[in-house]
Design an enzyme around this catalytic site. Structure first.
Site, PDB file in Angstrom:
ATOM      1  N   ASP A  23       0.863  -1.179   0.000  1.00 50.77           N
ATOM      2  CA  ASP A  23       0.000   0.000   0.000  1.00 50.77           C
ATOM      3  C   ASP A  23       0.908   1.241   0.000  1.00 50.77           C
ATOM      4  O   ASP A  23       1.371   1.676  -1.050  1.00 50.77           O
ATOM      5  CB  ASP A  23      -0.901  -0.101   1.243  1.00 50.77           C
ATOM      6  N   ASP A  52      -8.088  -8.158   5.801  1.00 51.68           N
ATOM      7  CA  ASP A  52      -9.183  -7.901   6.739  1.00 51.68           C
ATOM      8  C   ASP A  52      -9.563  -6.433   6.810  1.00 51.68           C
ATOM      9  O   ASP A  52      -8.807  -5.554   6.411  1.00 51.68           O
ATOM     10  CB  ASP A  52      -8.776  -8.337   8.149  1.00 51.68           C
TER      11      ASP A  52
HETATM   12  P1  IMP Z   1       1.874  -0.524   3.787  1.00 50.98           P
HETATM   13  O1  IMP Z   1       2.889  -0.627   4.892  1.00 50.98           O
HETATM   14  O2  IMP Z   1       1.161   0.791   3.791  1.00 50.98           O
HETATM   15  O3  IMP Z   1       2.431  -0.870   2.415  1.00 50.98           O
HETATM   16  O4  IMP Z   1       0.710  -1.528   4.127  1.00 50.98           O
HETATM   17  C1  IMP Z   1       0.904  -2.889   4.101  1.00 50.98           C
HETATM   18  C2  IMP Z   1      -0.122  -3.621   4.944  1.00 50.98           C
HETATM   19  O5  IMP Z   1      -1.293  -2.840   5.202  1.00 50.98           O
HETATM   20  C3  IMP Z   1      -0.604  -4.848   4.205  1.00 50.98           C
HETATM   21  O6  IMP Z   1       0.242  -5.953   4.441  1.00 50.98           O
HETATM   22  C4  IMP Z   1      -1.994  -5.025   4.749  1.00 50.98           C
HETATM   23  O7  IMP Z   1      -1.952  -5.808   5.921  1.00 50.98           O
HETATM   24  C5  IMP Z   1      -2.461  -3.630   5.081  1.00 50.98           C
HETATM   25  N1  IMP Z   1      -3.321  -3.075   4.002  1.00 50.98           N
HETATM   26  C6  IMP Z   1      -2.989  -2.152   3.095  1.00 50.98           C
HETATM   27  N2  IMP Z   1      -4.014  -1.882   2.255  1.00 50.98           N
HETATM   28  C7  IMP Z   1      -5.034  -2.689   2.646  1.00 50.98           C
HETATM   29  C8  IMP Z   1      -6.379  -2.893   2.150  1.00 50.98           C
HETATM   30  O8  IMP Z   1      -6.865  -2.295   1.166  1.00 50.98           O
HETATM   31  N3  IMP Z   1      -7.111  -3.810   2.832  1.00 50.98           N
HETATM   32  C9  IMP Z   1      -6.649  -4.514   3.901  1.00 50.98           C
HETATM   33  N4  IMP Z   1      -5.402  -4.348   4.381  1.00 50.98           N
HETATM   34  C10 IMP Z   1      -4.605  -3.443   3.763  1.00 50.98           C
END
Ligand code: IMP
Length: 178
Positions: free
Chosen positions: A106, A162
């Protein structure tokens, strides 16, 4: 497939179980080719990637090991906060070919904090496979070496992902209905 309700939100069908199955097979095919005779170590990041990791790992025909790590950077529907390692890595990765398995990239924050910890242990190589990637949400630019689906910056659930603890147990992926 129809609209599902989780807590206070509605989600619409977005990626079918069949489309996911095909994509997982494609990703596995690329990994089987690239990691032949390299005996890679896969590191799946819990909790979200547990279903993807299991399905992907079953499609690997090469010698490969898998280990699990638990990090957290997500509360509710906004990414952010501290990244905490709560289950440590039990595999020696010095000199090994390592592939991180993520459910979704994300903002990139989780990997941005976790990758240097792994690099420090001097793996022979370090790559990322993610089922989903939200390029528009990037804050910490991250090269996703094996990317399943590139999706818009909208919240999704299902197939391991989730919303506040619920919604992981569906074979398909659903998108927030606004
Ligand atoms: P980042 O550190 O922002 O890249 O987020 C990574 C983590 O956030 C992922 O491994 C997910 O557990 C959670 N995440 C990010 N986007 C979503 C979404 O749309 N739905 C559910 N979980 C999300």
């Amino acid at each position: 497939m129809s609209i599902i309700r989780i807590h206070d939100k509605n989600f619409k069908p977005y990626i079918t179980a069949e489309a996911i199955r095909k994509k997982v097979a494609e990703l596995a095919e690329a990994l089987n080719k690239d990691y032949k005779e390299k005996n890679p170590v896969f590191i799946a990041i819990l909790n979200g990637s547990f279903i993807f990791a299991a399905d992907l790992f079953k499609e690997l025909t090469i010698d490969a090991e898998i280990s699990f790590i638990k990090l957290a950077s997500y509360k509710g529907m906004k990414s952010g906060g501290q990244v905490i390692t709560s289950i440590g890595l039990d595999t020696e990765i010095f000199g090994r070919h390592v592939v991180i398995i993520e459910d979704i990239v994300d903002t990139g924050k989780t990997l941005n904090e976790f990758l240097p910890q792994l690099q420090h242990q001097q793996p022979a190589s370090l790559k990322i496979v993610a089922l989903l990637h939200k390029p528009e949400a990037t804050i910490y630019p991250m090269k996703v070496d094996y990317s399943g689906f590139e999706i818009p910056d909208k919240f999704v659930v299902g197939y391991g992902l989730d919303y506040n603890g619920l919604g992981r147990n569906t074979p398909a992926i659903y998108q927030l209905l606004e």
